[in-house]
Design a protein around this motif. Structure first.
Motif, PDB file in Angstrom:
ATOM      1  N   GLY A  29      -1.636 -11.651  35.058  1.00  0.00           N
ATOM      2  CA  GLY A  29      -2.125 -12.137  33.769  1.00  0.00           C
ATOM      3  C   GLY A  29      -1.168 -11.775  32.652  1.00  0.00           C
ATOM      4  O   GLY A  29      -0.818 -12.611  31.819  1.00  0.00           O
ATOM      5  N   LEU A  30      -0.708 -10.513  32.649  1.00  0.00           N
ATOM      6  CA  LEU A  30       0.239 -10.080  31.611  1.00  0.00           C
ATOM      7  C   LEU A  30       1.534 -10.873  31.704  1.00  0.00           C
ATOM      8  O   LEU A  30       2.091 -11.310  30.696  1.00  0.00           O
ATOM      9  CB  LEU A  30       0.537  -8.585  31.771  1.00  0.00           C
ATOM     10  CG  LEU A  30      -0.586  -7.638  31.397  1.00  0.00           C
ATOM     11  CD1 LEU A  30      -0.205  -6.216  31.729  1.00  0.00           C
ATOM     12  CD2 LEU A  30      -0.882  -7.756  29.922  1.00  0.00           C
ATOM     13  N   LEU A  37       1.943 -13.852  32.924  1.00  0.00           N
ATOM     14  CA  LEU A  37       1.743 -15.256  32.544  1.00  0.00           C
ATOM     15  C   LEU A  37       1.676 -15.400  31.033  1.00  0.00           C
ATOM     16  O   LEU A  37       2.298 -16.311  30.470  1.00  0.00           O
ATOM     17  CB  LEU A  37       0.464 -15.792  33.191  1.00  0.00           C
ATOM     18  CG  LEU A  37       0.153 -17.247  32.904  1.00  0.00           C
ATOM     19  CD1 LEU A  37       1.269 -18.144  33.386  1.00  0.00           C
ATOM     20  CD2 LEU A  37      -1.143 -17.672  33.572  1.00  0.00           C
ATOM     21  N   ILE A  38       0.954 -14.490  30.346  1.00  0.00           N
ATOM     22  CA  ILE A  38       0.865 -14.662  28.892  1.00  0.00           C
ATOM     23  C   ILE A  38       2.232 -14.429  28.250  1.00  0.00           C
ATOM     24  O   ILE A  38       2.616 -15.131  27.315  1.00  0.00           O
ATOM     25  CB  ILE A  38      -0.260 -13.802  28.272  1.00  0.00           C
ATOM     26  CG1 ILE A  38      -0.503 -14.189  26.812  1.00  0.00           C
ATOM     27  CG2 ILE A  38       0.050 -12.350  28.289  1.00  0.00           C
ATOM     28  CD1 ILE A  38      -1.773 -14.863  26.572  1.00  0.00           C
ATOM     29  N   VAL A  42       4.141 -17.625  28.774  1.00  0.00           N
ATOM     30  CA  VAL A  42       3.674 -18.696  27.893  1.00  0.00           C
ATOM     31  C   VAL A  42       4.217 -18.490  26.485  1.00  0.00           C
ATOM     32  O   VAL A  42       4.698 -19.429  25.841  1.00  0.00           O
ATOM     33  CB  VAL A  42       2.129 -18.724  27.907  1.00  0.00           C
ATOM     34  CG1 VAL A  42       1.609 -19.559  26.775  1.00  0.00           C
ATOM     35  CG2 VAL A  42       1.631 -19.259  29.226  1.00  0.00           C
TER      36      VAL A  42
END
Lengths: 126, 506
Positions: free
Chosen positions: B178-179, B181-182, B185
């Motif tokens: 998650g980290l 991916l953000i 992005v």
């Protein structure tokens, strides 16, 4: 004050996405209930997709489906949308795998509380 | 027309995927095992060929996937460094399969075995893809494939304990991805690119204007944190001993030796091909890696001293060794990163040897896992004893063995620095070597000293021949000695390969 409000409204998707990411992240980390863990994982990933999709969107333009006019300035940026799709596939498969694991543990211990499961497993080992 | 060898990176990844998909067609684990082994060996040979050609011409080439040109299409890039790492991944994979063959047979139900090999093949494919990819989003997708496949091989033993360990592993991995991916992005939003060369161009031009420094710091921090969580850097290591200690032998070897490294390889590519090592130092991201790397080295060794379960002890030792790698990255110079990559290779050949030997030792002594009950097992299985001893000594850092060379290179790169870091790095290297000795030496003494347990199982244990283990242990031992004696050519390949990764100076 109105400046602040205006920027909040202008960046509403980004702000919302970051708040949701925080909620999802913390709950994925700290939640004891495994089903809630899976839900918060989905919240976390969805927040990233919201962020990404809002970045690709350009006010007043349409989805990039070419019907006649081949003019790039009519369309929104399609790449973030493509990335979101890929990301959704990934997060769906991870959720499915996670659910399958939880189901196995539930069948064995009859609970979805991770702390209880660890305790029961320890007792079993003794 | 492409030179033929430029098709190798894609062919290797594709071969693994195809053989992975074919696995469910097999009825028995045996055929699946042989096919997986063949694929790993073929990949190792192909990577060797690729290394030969790229080293001869000293190039790094880009392979365009689907024939879409640069800013839009997907790309694979390979040079000397990637070829060397792919050679490491494939050959260690093959040897770990050999070393853990009998445990796979014992631990996993016969009808499930082909599915286990399916996961191993996917894992292999994703590790190669992480090494070769030139596109960050592809990197993210393969990180997730890697996560799922490695969780699946942890739970392959299918006991409640391993499933609980898998859930822990999965949760931490998901936080990490998650980290990542953000961060990815945000980086895409700032730069508008996903391919590493284009990203680097944009990032460096942004830095030269001085705008967007805070977002860049956040991006670098988030992506680094995400990868470090997955690679079990110190505060995020709690899942590792259970996952690696509880899995079947091949899984433990592959997870400890390779999977953690695949993420670090991506991090190194991020540092060199997207940012540049000078920029990373300027953003102070590597300081965090340095501090936690050092704490990890010391803390995990102390935990390992107190651990009775032999495989969990080895798993804690992996956390400590990962600390060395992150310390090297944290020093923030090119020389230190070369040492860190050398440590990656050394640990990748040593830890699977230790896991396979530990499992062989417990096999001849009634499948016991605690060090106390393994006393004397080396006398029943001398080859496993010698292999464990050699691996342990290499981890401590005895000269002529791989572990010594990697520590030496790390210390050498620390000496070149003129900052307080120099002393912190040297002191913690010395301290952690002593701590390593404090748990490897007693373990080595324990397995060689006679005991009642040994007498009880000796007759039965001597009957159990294990030829595949002997082949794998012998090859691993040769590799450990080779990495200790012939470090110069390897570190030269790493050094020139690293320069080819990119990273125009600021």
């Amino acid at each position: 004050m109105s400046d602040f409000l205006q920027s909040v409204i202008a960046y509403r998707f980004e702000i919302g996405a970051v708040i949701l990411f925080g909620i999802g992240f913390i709950n994925l980390l700290l939640q004891k209930n495994l089903i809630k863990k899976i839900i918060s994982f989905n919240v976390m990933d969805s927040s990233i997709f919201l962020f990404l999709a809002s970045q690709g969107f350009i006010e007043g333009r349409i989805a990039p489906i070419i019907t006649g006019a081949n003019d790039a300035s009519l369309y929104i940026n399609p790449i973030p949308t493509g990335l979101v799709l890929t990301g959704i596939v990934v997060s769906v498969s991870v959720s499915a795998f996670f659910l399958a694991l939880v189901q196995r543990l539930y069948k064995k211990y009859g609970t979805v509380n991770f702390d209880e499961i660890i305790m029961l497993a320890k007792k079993e080992a003794e | 027309m492409l030179p033929w060898y430029q098709n190798i990176p894609f062919a290797c990844i594709f071969l693994c995927m195809i053989s992975g998909i074919m696995m469910p067609l097999f009825k028995s684990g045996k055929a699946a095992f042989h096919l997986t082994l063949c694929v790993s060996l073929i990949n190792a040979i192909l990577a060797g060929v690729l290394l030969y050609f790229t080293a001869k011409e000293s190039i790094r080439f880009v392979y365009v996937m689907g024939h879409f040109p640069a800013p839009w299409g997907n790309e694979i890039a390979a040079g000397k460094l990637e070829a060397l790492l792919a050679l490491m991944f494939s050959s260690v994979m093959a040897l770990s399969l050999l070393g853990g063959k009998s445990s796979i047979h014992d631990d996993i139900l016969e009808p499930k075995q082909p599915l286990y090999f399916l996961m191993l093949n996917l894992l292999h494919a994703s590790m190669l893809a992480l090494t070769y990819t030139n596109d960050l989003f592809t990197g993210y997708v393969f990180i997730e494939i890697n996560t799922l496949a490695s969780c699946a091989i942890v739970m392959a033993r299918d006991t409640a304990k391993t499933i609980a360990a898998t859930i822990r592993y999965l949760v931490v991995s998901l936080l990490g991805s998650g980290l990542f991916l953000i961060g990815l992005v945000l980086l895409y939003c700032i730069t508008g690119h996903l391919l590493m060369p284009n990203l680097q161009e944009k990032v460096l031009s942004l830095v030269s204007t001085g705008k967007y420094m805070e977002p860049l710091t956040i991006v670098a921090g988030l992506m680094t944190a995400g990868i470090s969580v997955k690679a079990a850097l110190f505060p995020f290591h709690a899942w590792l001993p259970f996952a690696h200690g509880g899995a079947t032998t091949t899984s433990s070897s592959v997870l400890s030796g390779l999977v953690l490294k695949a993420y670090i390889v991506l991090l190194i590519k991020l540092f060199f091909s997207v940012f540049s090592i000078e920029l990373v130092s300027a953003l102070h991201v590597n300081d965090i890696l340095f501090v936690f790397g050092i704490i990890g080295m010391i803390y995990a060794s102390i935990k390992a001293i107190r651990e009775e379960h032999i495989k969990r002890m080895l798993a804690y030792s992996s956390v400590a060794q990962i600390g060395y790698i992150f310390m090297g990255l944290g020093l923030g110079t090119k020389v230190a990163v070369i040492a860190a990559i050398y440590q990656i290779i050394v640990h990748a050949v040593t830890k699977p040897l230790l896991f396979a030997s530990a499992s062989r030792l417990s096999e001849v002594q009634g499948h016991e896992k605690s060090l106390y009950r393994l006393r004397g097992s080396a006398r029943t299985a001398p080859l496993a004893g010698i292999a464990f001893t050699l691996g342990g000594l290499s981890m401590i850092g005895i000269p002529l063995l791989g572990g010594f060379m990697s520590k030496f290179l790390l210390a050498e790169s620390a000496v070149l620095l003129a900052s307080p870091r120099q002393w912190a790095a040297l002191l913690s290297l010395a301290l952690s070597s002593v701590l390593n000795a404090l748990y490897y030496i007693p373990a080595i003494i324990a397995i060689w000293s006679p005991s009642d347990f040994m007498l009880k199982y000796q007759e039965e244990g001597k009957q159990k021949k294990n030829i595949t283990y002997s082949v794998s242990a012998f090859s691993f031992m040769v590799l450990v000695v080779l990495t200790g004696c012939a470090s110069t050519p390897v570190s030269e390949i790493i050094s020139s390969g690293l320069s080819l990764l990119g990273g125009a100076s600021l």
